[in-house]
Design a protein around this motif. Structure first.
Motif, PDB file in Angstrom:
ATOM      1  N   UNK A 264       0.808  -1.218   0.000  1.00 17.50           N
ATOM      2  CA  UNK A 264       0.000   0.000   0.000  1.00 17.50           C
ATOM      3  C   UNK A 264       0.844   1.271   0.000  1.00 17.50           C
ATOM      4  N   UNK A 265       1.949   1.279   0.745  1.00 17.76           N
ATOM      5  CA  UNK A 265       2.764   2.494   0.827  1.00 17.76           C
ATOM      6  C   UNK A 265       3.409   2.817  -0.525  1.00 17.76           C
ATOM      7  N   UNK A 266       3.904   1.796  -1.194  1.00 13.44           N
ATOM      8  CA  UNK A 266       4.492   2.012  -2.507  1.00 13.44           C
ATOM      9  C   UNK A 266       3.425   2.448  -3.513  1.00 13.44           C
ATOM     10  N   UNK A 267       2.250   1.832  -3.424  1.00 13.18           N
ATOM     11  CA  UNK A 267       1.141   2.212  -4.298  1.00 13.18           C
ATOM     12  C   UNK A 267       0.767   3.668  -4.079  1.00 13.18           C
ATOM     13  N   UNK A 268       0.742   4.097  -2.820  1.00 11.86           N
ATOM     14  CA  UNK A 268       0.388   5.485  -2.504  1.00 11.86           C
ATOM     15  C   UNK A 268       1.337   6.468  -3.185  1.00 11.86           C
ATOM     16  N   UNK A 269       2.633   6.181  -3.117  1.00 15.31           N
ATOM     17  CA  UNK A 269       3.621   7.047  -3.760  1.00 15.31           C
ATOM     18  C   UNK A 269       3.400   7.122  -5.264  1.00 15.31           C
ATOM     19  N   UNK A 270       3.133   5.979  -5.876  1.00 16.91           N
ATOM     20  CA  UNK A 270       2.942   5.945  -7.328  1.00 16.91           C
ATOM     21  C   UNK A 270       1.648   6.639  -7.737  1.00 16.91           C
ATOM     22  N   UNK A 271       0.600   6.518  -6.953  1.00 22.58           N
ATOM     23  CA  UNK A 271      -0.640   7.250  -7.247  1.00 22.58           C
ATOM     24  C   UNK A 271      -0.386   8.759  -7.194  1.00 22.58           C
ATOM     25  N   UNK A 272       0.404   9.191  -6.227  1.00 28.68           N
ATOM     26  CA  UNK A 272       0.733  10.620  -6.129  1.00 28.68           C
ATOM     27  C   UNK A 272       1.542  11.078  -7.335  1.00 28.68           C
ATOM     28  N   UNK A 273       2.434  10.229  -7.809  1.00 29.60           N
ATOM     29  CA  UNK A 273       3.206  10.573  -8.998  1.00 29.60           C
ATOM     30  C   UNK A 273       2.311  10.646 -10.233  1.00 29.60           C
ATOM     31  N   UNK A 274       1.317   9.774 -10.307  1.00 29.70           N
ATOM     32  CA  UNK A 274       0.364   9.841 -11.421  1.00 29.70           C
ATOM     33  C   UNK A 274      -0.345  11.189 -11.423  1.00 29.70           C
ATOM     34  N   UNK A 275      -0.688  11.673 -10.249  1.00 27.30           N
ATOM     35  CA  UNK A 275      -1.370  12.965 -10.138  1.00 27.30           C
ATOM     36  C   UNK A 275      -0.436  14.143 -10.398  1.00 27.30           C
ATOM     37  N   UNK A 276       0.842  13.971 -10.092  1.00 23.85           N
ATOM     38  CA  UNK A 276       1.800  15.075 -10.202  1.00 23.85           C
ATOM     39  C   UNK A 276       1.957  15.573 -11.635  1.00 23.85           C
ATOM     40  N   UNK A 277       1.602  14.740 -12.609  1.00 21.05           N
ATOM     41  CA  UNK A 277       1.716  15.148 -14.007  1.00 21.05           C
ATOM     42  C   UNK A 277       0.542  16.009 -14.474  1.00 21.05           C
ATOM     43  N   UNK A 278      -0.487  16.145 -13.623  1.00 19.04           N
ATOM     44  CA  UNK A 278      -1.578  17.103 -13.823  1.00 19.04           C
ATOM     45  C   UNK A 278      -2.361  16.906 -15.120  1.00 19.04           C
ATOM     46  N   UNK A 279      -2.565  15.656 -15.492  1.00 17.51           N
ATOM     47  CA  UNK A 279      -3.396  15.358 -16.666  1.00 17.51           C
ATOM     48  C   UNK A 279      -4.802  15.079 -16.146  1.00 17.51           C
ATOM     49  N   UNK A 281      -7.967  15.236 -16.940  1.00 17.92           N
ATOM     50  CA  UNK A 281      -9.125  14.568 -17.536  1.00 17.92           C
ATOM     51  C   UNK A 281      -8.860  13.115 -17.923  1.00 17.92           C
ATOM     52  N   UNK A 282      -7.707  12.578 -17.566  1.00 16.48           N
ATOM     53  CA  UNK A 282      -7.426  11.162 -17.816  1.00 16.48           C
ATOM     54  C   UNK A 282      -8.070  10.311 -16.722  1.00 16.48           C
ATOM     55  N   UNK A 283      -8.599   9.171 -17.118  1.00 22.24           N
ATOM     56  CA  UNK A 283      -9.213   8.281 -16.127  1.00 22.24           C
ATOM     57  C   UNK A 283      -8.178   7.873 -15.071  1.00 22.24           C
ATOM     58  N   UNK A 284      -6.911   7.770 -15.485  1.00 18.21           N
ATOM     59  CA  UNK A 284      -5.866   7.371 -14.540  1.00 18.21           C
ATOM     60  C   UNK A 284      -5.610   8.455 -13.494  1.00 18.21           C
ATOM     61  N   UNK A 285      -5.705   9.710 -13.881  1.00 21.88           N
ATOM     62  CA  UNK A 285      -5.567  10.800 -12.898  1.00 21.88           C
ATOM     63  C   UNK A 285      -6.746  10.768 -11.930  1.00 21.88           C
ATOM     64  N   UNK A 286      -7.957  10.686 -12.475  1.00 29.11           N
ATOM     65  CA  UNK A 286      -9.158  10.713 -11.628  1.00 29.11           C
ATOM     66  C   UNK A 286      -9.107   9.596 -10.578  1.00 29.11           C
TER      67      UNK A 286
END
Length: 324
Positions: A264-279, A281-286
């Protein structure tokens, strides 16, 4: 048809999202290719990247204020501005515009689809389901509603119903790797013994025009994370906005893999990185945002349970007190 009262109950969607990255040491092993002690792989951010969308918002706003418009024209403008707000991550404003458009044009499947997505991300699963059902009543061929309703069922843990929608979504375009990926993610819950085998079979039909095909290859252990990064730099220009898009997708699906493996901790970091790219309207960002909210809730519930257990353990036994 979905009750309009729920949709007009306007609440700014997930306001005030701020987080700090605690990245160093959070993601281990092969994923250090993307996250290491002194370096994080992110797309370039440009101050004026959304300039055209912002100008369009101003123009539409002026037309809504001073224009002599018909009911349908006004509805269309609210919808167009809502789509622009959505693409900029201004989801509260987008949601407001979509509800205004729906009041003027109550038989628009596109509006119901957007509002259903917001209801899903707000964890109002039943209302989201009503919205998606309304879309398909109005237009049974509205493709992406099968994905959205499938995700609604997935997060409700009704994996058999999610399978039906995600399979229909996949079968409409079998060369699209993202459709195959969501089927696989659901099948890990629904029928885990077949999930990888099914993904490998579907991978044969995927087009290399999509970046997600290489993510599928990574899921199938055909390439490494380093290979994935090398391919990303060739697939698009690292200085382009498309690089941020493929990194958003990559980090999200790496995060889902970590989460499914119990990290979970590693997943949390990667989810934050997905958001950091500020896309936005992508389903992956949402759904990176959505997954982070769920992880936070689960963590808080676990902490509360531990505290309660400690209190219960430390509380003096009533019989002992009587004896004293």
């Amino acid at each position: 048809m979905i009750q309009l009262k729920k949709l007009f109950n306007f609440v700014v969607f997930l306001p005030g999202l701020f987080f700090a990255f605690a990245l160093s040491g959070c993601v281990n092993g092969a994923d250090d290719v993307f996250v290491s002690k002194n370096k994080i792989i992110l797309g370039e951010q440009y101050p004026n990247v959304h300039f055209d969308q912002e100008v369009m918002i101003v123009r539409i706003s002026q037309m809504l204020i001073i224009g002599q418009l018909s009911k349908n024209e006004r509805a269309d403008l609210y919808f167009e501005r809502g789509v622009l707000y959505d693409s900029l991550g201004l989801w509260g404003l987008a949601r407001y515009d979509f509800t205004q458009a729906l009041a003027l044009q109550p038989r628009s499947p596109a509006i119901y689809n957007y509002l259903g997505l917001y209801l899903l991300l707000d964890e109002d699963y039943d209302s989201a389901l009503e919205a998606f059902n309304a879309v398909l009543e109005l237009d049974p061929n509205y493709d992406y509603t099968y994905l959205n309703r499938g995700l609604d069922f997935y997060y409700m843990e009704r994996y058999n119903l999610a399978q039906q929608d995600l399979l229909k979504f996949y079968e409409a375009k079998k060369d699209d790797p993202y459709r195959a990926l969501w089927l696989y993610i659901n099948e890990l819950k629904f029928k885990p013994n077949e999930a990888t085998q099914n993904l490998a079979r579907r991978a044969k039909d995927l087009s290399t025009e999509y970046w997600g095909t290489y993510i599928v290859q990574y899921y199938l252990n055909e390439i490494s994370v380093k290979d994935l990064l090398d391919k990303a730099k060739v697939f698009v220009d690292p200085q382009s906005s498309q690089y941020a898009e493929i990194l958003t997708e990559t980090y999200f699906y790496l995060a889902k893999q970590k989460l499914n493996a119990g990290h979970a901790e590693e997943a949390e970091t990667l989810f934050k990185l997905a958001m950091a790219n500020q896309v936005y309207n992508f389903v992956e960002y949402r759904f990176a945002l959505f997954e982070l909210a769920k992880l936070k809730t689960n963590s808080e519930q676990t902490e509360q349970a531990v505290v309660q257990r400690v209190k219960t353990t430390q509380a003096p036994n009533s019989k002992e007190l009587d004896a004293e």
